[in-house]
Design an enzyme around this catalytic site. Structure first.
Site, PDB file in Angstrom:
ATOM      1  N   ARG A  25       3.915   4.553   2.247  1.00  0.00           N
ATOM      2  CA  ARG A  25       3.345   5.674   2.259  1.00  0.00           C
ATOM      3  C   ARG A  25       4.269   6.891   2.200  1.00  0.00           C
ATOM      4  O   ARG A  25       3.920   7.902   2.868  1.00  0.00           O
ATOM      5  CB  ARG A  25       2.257   6.054   3.392  1.00  0.00           C
ATOM      6  N   ARG A  29      -0.380  12.930   2.480  1.00  0.00           N
ATOM      7  CA  ARG A  29      -0.634  14.242   2.879  1.00  0.00           C
ATOM      8  C   ARG A  29       0.204  14.994   3.720  1.00  0.00           C
ATOM      9  O   ARG A  29       0.257  16.196   3.961  1.00  0.00           O
ATOM     10  CB  ARG A  29      -2.085  14.098   3.611  1.00  0.00           C
ATOM     11  N   ARG A  38      -3.836  17.319  -4.185  1.00  0.00           N
ATOM     12  CA  ARG A  38      -5.036  16.752  -3.802  1.00  0.00           C
ATOM     13  C   ARG A  38      -6.214  18.116  -3.568  1.00  0.00           C
ATOM     14  O   ARG A  38      -7.187  17.676  -3.495  1.00  0.00           O
ATOM     15  CB  ARG A  38      -4.782  16.220  -2.279  1.00  0.00           C
TER      16      ARG A  38
HETATM   17  O1  CP3 Z   1       3.044   4.091   0.006  1.00  0.00           O
HETATM   18  C1  CP3 Z   1       2.812   4.972  -0.931  1.00  0.00           C
HETATM   19  O2  CP3 Z   1       3.252   6.079  -0.911  1.00  0.00           O
HETATM   20  C2  CP3 Z   1       1.859   4.595  -2.118  1.00  0.00           C
HETATM   21  C3  CP3 Z   1       0.745   4.842  -2.267  1.00  0.00           C
HETATM   22  C4  CP3 Z   1      -0.268   3.849  -1.181  1.00  0.00           C
HETATM   23  C5  CP3 Z   1      -1.731   4.548  -1.076  1.00  0.00           C
HETATM   24  N1  CP3 Z   1      -2.428   3.560  -0.241  1.00  0.00           N
HETATM   25  C6  CP3 Z   1      -2.133   5.912  -1.170  1.00  0.00           C
HETATM   26  C7  CP3 Z   1      -3.287   6.382  -0.290  1.00  0.00           C
HETATM   27  C8  CP3 Z   1      -0.173   2.595  -0.864  1.00  0.00           C
HETATM   28  C9  CP3 Z   1       0.937   1.584  -0.787  1.00  0.00           C
HETATM   29  C10 CP3 Z   1      -1.532   2.463  -0.242  1.00  0.00           C
HETATM   30  C11 CP3 Z   1      -1.866   1.245   0.569  1.00  0.00           C
HETATM   31  C12 CP3 Z   1      -2.905   0.757   1.385  1.00  0.00           C
HETATM   32  N2  CP3 Z   1      -4.350   1.420   1.142  1.00  0.00           N
HETATM   33  C13 CP3 Z   1      -2.791  -0.049   2.352  1.00  0.00           C
HETATM   34  C14 CP3 Z   1      -1.995  -1.019   2.847  1.00  0.00           C
HETATM   35  C15 CP3 Z   1      -1.068  -0.185   3.553  1.00  0.00           C
HETATM   36  C16 CP3 Z   1      -1.470   0.389   4.886  1.00  0.00           C
HETATM   37  O3  CP3 Z   1      -1.372   1.518   5.262  1.00  0.00           O
HETATM   38  O4  CP3 Z   1      -1.483  -0.639   5.610  1.00  0.00           O
HETATM   39  C17 CP3 Z   1      -4.540   0.184   3.004  1.00  0.00           C
HETATM   40  C18 CP3 Z   1      -4.836  -0.512   4.104  1.00  0.00           C
HETATM   41  C19 CP3 Z   1      -5.159   1.175   2.018  1.00  0.00           C
HETATM   42  C20 CP3 Z   1      -6.473   1.159   2.303  1.00  0.00           C
HETATM   43  C21 CP3 Z   1      -6.634   2.839   2.456  1.00  0.00           C
HETATM   44  N3  CP3 Z   1      -6.472   3.794   1.768  1.00  0.00           N
HETATM   45  C22 CP3 Z   1      -7.320   3.370   3.580  1.00  0.00           C
HETATM   46  C23 CP3 Z   1      -7.637   2.651   4.909  1.00  0.00           C
HETATM   47  C24 CP3 Z   1      -6.868   4.938   3.355  1.00  0.00           C
HETATM   48  C25 CP3 Z   1      -7.524   6.003   4.153  1.00  0.00           C
HETATM   49  C26 CP3 Z   1      -6.951   6.151   5.693  1.00  0.00           C
HETATM   50  C27 CP3 Z   1      -6.196   7.576   5.203  1.00  0.00           C
HETATM   51  O5  CP3 Z   1      -4.895   7.580   5.387  1.00  0.00           O
HETATM   52  O6  CP3 Z   1      -6.749   8.514   5.218  1.00  0.00           O
HETATM   53  C28 CP3 Z   1      -6.586   5.049   2.080  1.00  0.00           C
HETATM   54  C29 CP3 Z   1      -6.283   6.576   1.586  1.00  0.00           C
HETATM   55  C30 CP3 Z   1      -5.109   6.576   0.754  1.00  0.00           C
HETATM   56  N4  CP3 Z   1      -4.430   6.022   0.123  1.00  0.00           N
HETATM   57  C31 CP3 Z   1      -4.406   7.627   1.168  1.00  0.00           C
HETATM   58  C32 CP3 Z   1      -3.200   7.758   0.353  1.00  0.00           C
HETATM   59  C33 CP3 Z   1      -1.997   8.622  -0.032  1.00  0.00           C
HETATM   60  C34 CP3 Z   1      -4.703   9.103   1.845  1.00  0.00           C
HETATM   61  C35 CP3 Z   1      -4.335  10.361   1.408  1.00  0.00           C
HETATM   62  C36 CP3 Z   1      -5.601  11.002   0.319  1.00  0.00           C
HETATM   63  O7  CP3 Z   1      -6.541  10.901   0.633  1.00  0.00           O
HETATM   64  O8  CP3 Z   1      -5.240  11.551  -0.213  1.00  0.00           O
END
Ligand code: CP3
Length: 355
Positions: A25, A29, A38
């Site tokens: 990640r 944000r 965003r």
């Molecule tokens: O790592 C990186 O910089 C690459 C981008 C990336 C995202 N999601 C973008 C994202 C990666 C590798 C993921 C993987 C991901 N997505 C996982 C596995 C990694 C982990 O954290 O365990 C999981 C479980 C997800 C599913 C997911 N996506 C959830 C549960 C959420 C909501 C939680 C949150 O933080 O709001 C997301 C949204 C998400 N994916 C964001 C980002 C940058 C949140 C930011 C936004 O809404 O702009």
């Protein structure tokens, strides 16, 4: 640009000049330049526009000086072409419109072709390979269990009760779903490699909710299928999970050149559970990045001391960067890792076992 191959070398357990570091990640944000994008685009819109996804991928590479880029995408993108519906509701995380509960639901999932259905991801990879220069690009997908948990629960979960109820009460449905997802995710990750991903990470973020027995029966064969397909492509694979202390030997058996460790186990202990014939990635607690710099420095050097200069350590957090993390602290970690890992074994941070 000069080739920075210390990340790829560490994946193969070859000696490196300094310990490579990147962050799960690392785009997101906590960065002002991400928040600016965003304001105009949703998360899914960013992913669907390869030039914007590529730009967001590059933001942390420029701002932090990390040794690898990770493609900007999400592990849940494949559920869109599978016909399950995906939305990121404000403050709620992912919401899946049509969760899978029965064999009928599994059979209703649409056929999947990565190039046709998620071509925008492959296009972002191709664009990035043209602009990243010497910094290696990591592709990724969710592991079948972690993706299945969202598909069954309909979103994020704490207890994974619907998922476990399916495992224990309707195992044939669970296995059918895992089989389908493994096929889809293998196709997806191999397409990413063919588009130019130079390493991949399999995110099994929530697998730590399972006992070793259930991991072995319900998860291992499916993750193994994906990791074997990646091995045939000759690209290093990072096998990541959290809360996995009791699962580490089975995760190693499932595959991966590098195994992710979280902060719940000291890095040296985790590595000895795994054995020296595999590389490790980790394992700073993401919350440490909210501490004052001297504390951060002590915690980072502690991880490096536990790795003790052995080939095959990639520095990372134990899980993704948290939302309000100060960017300057993330940058400081990169500098500390690079500065304190240069001395050869025994001369720098102290020999193995010293506190
Ligand atoms: O790592 C990186 O910089 C690459 C981008 C990336 C995202 N999601 C973008 C994202 C990666 C590798 C993921 C993987 C991901 N997505 C996982 C596995 C990694 C982990 O954290 O365990 C999981 C479980 C997800 C599913 C997911 N996506 C959830 C549960 C959420 C909501 C939680 C949150 O933080 O709001 C997301 C949204 C998400 N994916 C964001 C980002 C940058 C949140 C930011 C936004 O809404 O702009």
């Amino acid at each position: 640009m000069e080739m920075n191959d210390r990340f790829l070398r560490a994946c193969r357990r070859e000696p490196v000049d300094v310990t490579p570091v990147w962050f799960m990640r690392q785009a997101g944000r906590y960065m002002a330049e991400y928040r600016l994008i965003r304001e105009k685009y949703s998360l899914i819109e960013i992913c669907r526009h390869p030039e914007i996804a590529a730009e967001v991928t590059l933001q942390p590479v420029r701002a932090l000086g990390v040794d690898a880029a990770i493609l900007f995408a999400d592990i849940l993108l494949p559920v869109i072409p599978l016909g399950l519906g995906l939305e990121f509701a404000k403050g709620e995380g992912p919401v899946i419109a049509s969760p899978v509960h029965t064999l009928e639901d599994v059979r209703r999932m649409k056929p999947f072709n990565a190039e046709a259905d998620l071509g925008y991801v492959m296009e972002a990879i191709r664009l990035l390979r043209g602009t990243l220069g010497g910094v290696p690009l990591i592709g990724f997908c969710g592991a079948p269990f972690t993706v299945a948990s969202y598909v069954i629960e309909g979103g994020s979960s704490r207890e994974f009760l619907k998922t476990k109820t399916m495992m224990y009460s309707a195992p044939e449905v669970f296995h059918a779903l895992m089989d389908k997802l493994s096929t889809v995710l293998t196709d997806y990750i191999v397409a990413q490699i063919h588009a130019g991903a130079q390493a991949i990470q399999l995110f099994d973020s929530w697998v730590g909710t399972l006992s070793p027995h259930d991991y072995e029966n319900f998860v291992l064969p499916y993750s193994q299928r994906i990791l074997e397909a990646v091995k045939k492509e000759n690209v290093p694979a990072i096998h990541f999970g959290t809360n996995t202390t009791t699962l580490l030997p089975l995760m190693k058996l499932a595959g991966g050149d590098v195994i992710g460790l979280d902060w719940r186990i000291p890095l040296d202990q985790g590595w000895s559970l795994l054995g020296n014939d595999v590389a490790v990635q980790g394992n700073l607690d993401p919350a440490i990045l909210f501490a004052p710099l001297p504390e951060i420095k002590q915690r980072v050097t502690d991880v490096l001391r536990r790795a003790d200069g052995r080939p095959g350590h990639i520095f990372n957090l134990g899980h993704g960067i948290l939302q309000h993390t100060p960017v300057e602290n993330v940058r400081a970690v990169v500098d500390i890792v690079h500065e304190y890992s240069v001395l050869p074994k025994g001369e720098g941070l102290g020999v193995r076992g010293s506190a």
